[in-house]
Design a protein around this motif. Structure first.
Motif, mmCIF file in Angstrom:
data_model
loop_
_atom_site.group_PDB
_atom_site.id
_atom_site.type_symbol
_atom_site.label_atom_id
_atom_site.label_comp_id
_atom_site.label_asym_id
_atom_site.label_seq_id
_atom_site.Cartn_x
_atom_site.Cartn_y
_atom_site.Cartn_z
ATOM 1 N N SER A 165 51.361 -81.717 -74.480
ATOM 2 C CA SER A 165 51.509 -82.412 -75.766
ATOM 3 C C SER A 165 52.964 -82.761 -76.047
ATOM 4 O O SER A 165 53.270 -83.316 -77.101
ATOM 5 C CB SER A 165 50.969 -81.533 -76.904
ATOM 6 N N SER A 166 53.858 -82.443 -75.128
ATOM 7 C CA SER A 166 55.293 -82.614 -75.355
ATOM 8 C C SER A 166 55.813 -83.869 -74.662
ATOM 9 O O SER A 166 55.123 -84.461 -73.814
ATOM 10 C CB SER A 166 56.043 -81.394 -74.813
ATOM 11 N N PRO A 167 57.034 -84.305 -74.994
ATOM 12 C CA PRO A 167 57.639 -85.436 -74.276
ATOM 13 C C PRO A 167 57.851 -85.153 -72.793
ATOM 14 O O PRO A 167 58.113 -86.076 -72.019
ATOM 15 C CB PRO A 167 58.988 -85.611 -74.999
ATOM 16 N N ARG A 168 57.726 -83.885 -72.371
ATOM 17 C CA ARG A 168 57.896 -83.528 -70.957
ATOM 18 C C ARG A 168 56.574 -83.562 -70.191
ATOM 19 O O ARG A 168 56.500 -83.100 -69.055
ATOM 20 C CB ARG A 168 58.497 -82.125 -70.853
ATOM 21 N N VAL B 47 65.382 -77.979 -68.118
ATOM 22 C CA VAL B 47 64.115 -77.261 -68.143
ATOM 23 C C VAL B 47 63.876 -76.679 -69.534
ATOM 24 O O VAL B 47 64.780 -76.102 -70.138
ATOM 25 C CB VAL B 47 64.106 -76.114 -67.096
ATOM 26 N N ARG B 48 62.633 -76.835 -70.012
ATOM 27 C CA ARG B 48 62.216 -76.116 -71.218
ATOM 28 C C ARG B 48 61.487 -74.856 -70.769
ATOM 29 O O ARG B 48 60.647 -74.907 -69.871
ATOM 30 C CB ARG B 48 61.271 -76.968 -72.061
ATOM 31 N N VAL B 49 61.793 -73.740 -71.411
ATOM 32 C CA VAL B 49 61.190 -72.467 -71.011
ATOM 33 C C VAL B 49 60.206 -71.991 -72.069
ATOM 34 O O VAL B 49 60.547 -71.843 -73.243
ATOM 35 C CB VAL B 49 62.271 -71.394 -70.767
ATOM 36 N N VAL C 275 55.151 -77.486 -82.530
ATOM 37 C CA VAL C 275 56.372 -77.166 -81.780
ATOM 38 C C VAL C 275 56.468 -77.947 -80.473
ATOM 39 O O VAL C 275 57.534 -78.044 -79.875
ATOM 40 C CB VAL C 275 56.435 -75.645 -81.493
ATOM 41 N N ALA C 276 55.334 -78.547 -80.047
ATOM 42 C CA ALA C 276 55.327 -79.248 -78.763
ATOM 43 C C ALA C 276 56.329 -80.394 -78.727
ATOM 44 O O ALA C 276 56.945 -80.660 -77.691
ATOM 45 C CB ALA C 276 53.920 -79.770 -78.458
ATOM 46 N N ASP C 277 56.500 -81.081 -79.849
ATOM 47 C CA ASP C 277 57.402 -82.238 -79.885
ATOM 48 C C ASP C 277 58.873 -81.861 -79.774
ATOM 49 O O ASP C 277 59.711 -82.715 -79.539
ATOM 50 C CB ASP C 277 57.201 -83.017 -81.185
ATOM 51 N N SER C 278 59.186 -80.599 -79.969
ATOM 52 C CA SER C 278 60.579 -80.161 -79.946
ATOM 53 C C SER C 278 60.974 -79.704 -78.550
ATOM 54 O O SER C 278 60.173 -79.693 -77.620
ATOM 55 C CB SER C 278 60.784 -79.018 -80.939
#
Length: 449
Positions: free
Chosen positions: A184-187, A274-276, A157-160
């Motif tokens: 692990s995410s694009p952020r 922002v991702r929450v 789910v990190a990539d989303s």
């Protein structure tokens, strides 16, 4: 294609297994073959794979049953199904369940290799084969199948951009998982901002999240951006979201829907990106039922859910985590402690751990601090466990028992172990007094001079 990606081939036809093995080796893969679904699961437990190619029709566990077992245990591991009995309904059912690919025998080798390359690139190369290693990079030490499944889900789910709700009891590592998702995410290059919603008074939480302008309330002598704006371009982690007051839940929902926050006392909204990620130890299903948590906010936060198991359900991780915490504590306190006695490990493996990983870390910290040798003995661990489990306020029964024992000890000291005199002072007959002494394992002879 990942270099030497490991492919598990499952088919009850040995000649086909051999053919696939040669084809995959010549294409640069590292294949391993199994002749049953049950053996394939055991092989995956022994060593992770980047993808699975399985026959559909097999004695015992068939291909779809194998896929379901893999999805429960390794959710990021891609599965490609081959069958001589292919049909449109089979293909539809397989793809509906999430199978990566479905090919009919005799299969086209080029098509199989093309599907495998996609599978390794988008699935298994990131999740299944490297979940344990990826977890270590984020400080997540595990050999537990349940935790590895959690890691795979988190990395998947990190990539989303999906919001994630992490559930689990206090001390299970919810913030650690949240940080792993962020890094692990694009952020990952953006900020990671964490706030405990249950630790901030309701009157201050709104200002903490959304900011305020100067003069918005008494003591607001300057503008404050708020945590949403601090997390712009990155991730905001809302810990203990279940403790957020209803009135503030409405404002949070609006901010998530519009990606705009309005500071307290301000007239203009401010756009945010922002991702929450959020977490709670509360039973949110019960909170939804009694109206203390908004259903629309819940579905906005829990696009994807992750459930962390308590430490008592991942006991195989206890020695691993204990030695990790021992190393950290020994370096921090400058102690030459290097390991635990076998009995100490056994005691920790059998303990209840109501405080989960946080309690384990505390027990190790106490043990390292008090240890005078290179190996922590069992009695230090037991002592730390008792202290850690001791309630701040004893129960009435515990307090009564403690008082009774102290009272009996005082009488025996006063009478120098003379039971007749002690019983007389206590207003009890000798038989009853002996019964009290026996209950507390007190021997009158120990008090004679």
């Amino acid at each position: 294609m990942s270099e030497r990606a490991r492919i598990l081939v499952v088919d009850d036809d040995p000649s086909l297994c051999r053919l696939l093995e040669m084809r995959l080796q010549s294409a640069g893969y590292a294949p391993t073959t199994c002749e049953s679904g049950e053996r394939a699961l055991a092989e995956l437990e022994r060593e992770p794979a980047n993808a699975v190619v399985t026959d559909l029709r097999m004695d015992g566990m068939d291909g779809l049953a194998l896929f379901e077992a893999i999805r429960q245990r390794w959710p990021a591991l891609p599965v490609i199904i081959l069958t001589a009995h292919g049909s449109i309904p089979d293909a539809v059912e397989a793809t509906r369940r999430g199978v990566q690919g479905f090919l009919t025998k005799p299969f086209d080798a080029a098509e199989l290799l093309e599907q495998l390359e996609k599978a390794v690139l988008h699935g298994g190369g990131r999740g299944s084969a490297s979940a344990r290693e990826a977890g270590l990079r984020h400080g997540l030490h595990t050999r537990s199948p349940r935790m590895e499944a959690v890691l795979e889900r988190a990395l998947l789910v990190a990539d989303s951009e999906a919001n994630v709700l992490i559930r689990g009891a206090s001390g299970t590592g919810k913030e650690v998982i949240a940080r792993a998702i962020h890094t692990s995410s694009p952020r990952a290059d953006g900020p990671f901002v964490a706030v405990n919603c249950g630790a901030i008074p309701e009157t201050l939480l709104e200002s903490e999240l959304f900011g305020h302008v100067r003069g918005a309330f008494t003591g607001a002598d300057r503008d404050r951006e708020g945590l949403f704006r601090e997390a712009d371009g990155g991730t905001l982690f809302l810990d203990e979201i279940g403790d957020m007051p209803l009135q503030l839940q409405v404002k949070l929902l609006r901010a998530l829907q519009e990606q705009v926050v309005r500071p307290l006392g301000g007239r203009q909204g401010v756009a945010i990106n922002v991702r929450v990620l959020s977490a709670t130890h509360r039973d949110l299903d019960a909170a939804l039922a009694d109206g203390s948590f908004r259903e629309d906010l819940y579905f906005r936060l829990a696009v994807v859910g992750i459930e962390l198991p308590p430490l008592a359900e991942r006991r195989e991780d206890i020695p691993l985590l204990a030695r990790h915490f021992l190393g950290e504590a020994a370096r921090r306190h400058g102690r030459a402690v290097r390991d635990f006695s076998p009995e100490a490990i056994e005691t920790m493996a059998q303990a209840d751990w109501p405080g989960n990983i946080r309690q384990l870390q505390n027990v190790i910290e106490q043990s390292v601090t008090l240890c005078t040798s290179e190996v922590i003995p069992d009695d230090l661990v037991r002592q730390a466990l008792r202290q850690d489990n001791q309630p701040a306020v004893p129960t009435l029964a515990a307090a009564r028992a403690s008082f009774e024992r102290d009272y009996l000890v005082r009488l025996l000291k006063l009478t120098e172990g003379n039971v007749s005199r002690a019983a007389r002072l206590a207003g009890r007959n000798r038989t009853e007094f002996y019964r009290l002494l026996s209950r507390h394992e007190l021997q009158p002879i120990d008090f004679k001079r």
